[in-house]
Motif scaffolding. Structure first.
Motif, PDB file in Angstrom:
ATOM      1  N   GLN A   1       0.720  -1.206  -0.142  1.00  0.00           N
ATOM      2  CA  GLN A   1      -0.260   0.359   0.827  1.00  0.00           C
ATOM      3  C   GLN A   1       0.745   1.330   0.060  1.00  0.00           C
TER       4      GLN A   1
ATOM      5  N   SER B   1       1.687   2.911  -2.167  1.00  0.00           N
ATOM      6  CA  SER B   1       0.353   3.865  -3.285  1.00  0.00           C
ATOM      7  C   SER B   1      -0.279   5.132  -2.616  1.00  0.00           C
ATOM      8  N   ASN B   2      -1.036   4.310  -1.201  1.00  0.00           N
ATOM      9  CA  ASN B   2      -1.995   5.378  -0.531  1.00  0.00           C
ATOM     10  C   ASN B   2      -1.468   6.373   0.522  1.00  0.00           C
ATOM     11  N   PHE B   3       0.136   5.675   0.767  1.00  0.00           N
ATOM     12  CA  PHE B   3      -0.071   7.311   2.003  1.00  0.00           C
ATOM     13  C   PHE B   3       0.294   8.416   0.663  1.00  0.00           C
ATOM     14  N   GLN B   4      -0.318   9.783   2.413  1.00  0.00           N
ATOM     15  CA  GLN B   4      -0.311  10.488   1.092  1.00  0.00           C
ATOM     16  C   GLN B   4       0.416  11.993   1.327  1.00  0.00           C
TER      17      GLN B   4
ATOM     18  N   ARG C   1       3.207  -2.150   6.489  1.00  0.00           N
ATOM     19  CA  ARG C   1       2.711  -1.414   4.782  1.00  0.00           C
ATOM     20  C   ARG C   1       2.668   0.126   5.716  1.00  0.00           C
TER      21      ARG C   1
ATOM     22  N   THR D   1       0.247   3.364   5.483  1.00  0.00           N
ATOM     23  CA  THR D   1      -1.631   3.846   5.727  1.00  0.00           C
ATOM     24  C   THR D   1      -1.545   4.930   5.187  1.00  0.00           C
ATOM     25  N   ASN D   2      -2.709   5.819   5.251  1.00  0.00           N
ATOM     26  CA  ASN D   2      -3.066   6.681   4.114  1.00  0.00           C
ATOM     27  C   ASN D   2      -2.061   8.210   5.091  1.00  0.00           C
ATOM     28  N   LYS D   3      -1.905   8.109   6.404  1.00  0.00           N
ATOM     29  CA  LYS D   3      -1.101   9.621   7.047  1.00  0.00           C
ATOM     30  C   LYS D   3       0.523   8.608   7.399  1.00  0.00           C
TER      31      LYS D   3
ATOM     32  N   GLU E   1       1.780   8.295  12.497  1.00  0.00           N
ATOM     33  CA  GLU E   1       1.762   9.090  11.145  1.00  0.00           C
ATOM     34  C   GLU E   1       2.882   9.782  10.769  1.00  0.00           C
TER      35      GLU E   1
END
Length: 394
Positions: free
Chosen positions: A150, A152-155, A295, A297-299, A310
């Motif tokens: 994931q 690509s999920n990290f913003q 993995r 995460t988004n943040k 985060e």
């Protein structure tokens, strides 16, 4: 071959790569009276040093172990020259010996034509024909980006160390550095010193040694000891000194390998970390050690122990690899799996049909210099024999 490619006949060896290895090979050949041609995919020499390294980088070993053949470092340079100083040394090396590489020649294919007894090397612009081919593209041709779930999920921003320049670009941010080798540890320190909250992710075992012991560089001291003592005993001495200076690094989150630092360097090519101040920052709590990354995460990231944190940015200090298998059609000198010579040092420099390697010893600049001298001597013997035959024919 495409008719649009300019054909270039090379009288002597063709050297692929204008980094320290390629320049050293060209100079050693020159000193033996053998002309050569150096080609380089970028617009400058030493592109890894000039374009893909961070600003605070210095040589990890004292300058006397990093000199290229036939030219010393300026006396005014410090023991560990900076990136800028080393780049200027290479430029002076190029100019002093009048090495004139052909730039922006990216090799697409190199193969030996047994029917004519020559190597055919195809680039984006030219087709070179040569009797001897020297691969000097080095161990660090392409950045390694690991496959982490994931990603690509990290913003936030994710970048490899090849794109990292200075910690000041991350001031006030919370940054995760993935990788605990020399680059990862130094970048963590650079981030910390420039107002970022740095965490370093530790997945593999690692030897961390002081850069200097007993008033000498650790590497220099080790070389002296190895002249008189067996390698296992030198490793035990290094680890004892490291423990006396740092204490038990396991308490800081680092696990040591089961074999010693020099044995690991010789067998696996893995370099120990030479500490330049990072451990002190970890001990004081200014740099945080976290487990291996599971993995994104988004943040932020989830680690193998289940914790989630985060981050604003993530820096991948995950190293480089050789790109030789992507263009060299040969399977006897270079491994198609990892792009390194199949035979271990010190027999990794020569293949068949006039193929050579320089700078793939996993022993840095010192190894490249040793390779260059051996390759030049070997080719010079063939060159001199051919010249004598030509003179006799005339």
């Amino acid at each position: 071959m495409s008719e649009e490619l300019k054909r270039v006949w090379v009288a002597g060896p063709l050297i692929i790569g204008a980094g320290p290895s390629g320049l050293a090979a060209a100079v050693c050949l020159q000193q033996k009276g053998v002309p050569s041609l150096v080609i380089e995919r970028e617009k400058c020499i030493a592109s890894l040093w000039k374009l893909r390294t961070y600003d605070r980088l210095t040589l990890h070993l004292p300058k006397q172990f990093c000199e290229l053949p036939y030219m010393e470092f300026p006396q005014e340079f410090p023991t560990y020259p900076t990136k800028k100083q080393f780049s200027s040394y290479l430029e002076e090396y190029e100019n002093h010996f009048s090495i004139r590489p052909m730039f922006e020649e990216e090799v697409r294919l190199a193969e030996y034509d047994s029917t004519i007894g020559f190597w055919l090397v195809r680039t984006n612009k030219s087709e070179f024909v040569c009797r001897w081919l020297i691969v000097a593209t080095g161990e660090n041709s392409e950045p390694v980006t690991p496959e982490i779930a994931q990603i690509s999920n990290f913003q936030g921003r994710v970048l490899h160390t090849s794109m990292y320049k200075a910690g000041s670009d991350f001031e006030g941010e919370k940054v995760l550095v993935v990788g605990n080798g020399n680059s990862g540890m130094e970048i963590s320190l650079d981030l910390c010193n420039n107002g970022a909250q740095a965490s370093v992710s530790v997945r593999d075992t690692v030897h961390i040694l002081p850069r200097e012991m007993l008033g000498l560089s650790t590497f220099g001291l080790s070389i002296r000891l190895l002249r008189w003592l067996p390698l296992p005993l030198v490793d035990r001495f290094l680890l004892l000194c490291s423990w006396l200076i740092f204490g038990d690094t396991r308490q800081l989150g680092f696990k040591r390998p089961k074999i010693g630092p020099f044995e690991m360097k010789n067998t696996a090519g893995k370099t120990p970390v030479l500490d330049v101040g990072t451990l002190a920052k970890i001990r004081s709590g200014h740099i945080k050690v976290v487990p291996g990354l599971k993995r994104f995460t988004n943040k932020g990231a989830e680690f193998v122990d289940g914790r989630v944190e985060e981050f604003d940015s993530i820096i991948l200090a995950t190293g480089y690899r050789s790109n030789v298998p992507s263009w060299l059609k040969e399977e006897e000198l270079f491994s198609q799996k990892d792009g390194y010579p199949i035979k271990p040092f010190p027999n990794s420099w020569k293949g068949n049909n006039g193929l050579y390697s320089v700078g793939f010893t996993k022993r840095g600049l010192l190894g490249a210099s040793l390779d260059s001298r051996k390759v030049a001597e070997d080719i010079a013997q063939q060159w001199n024999v051919d010249t004598k035959h030509l003179d006799s024919a005339c």
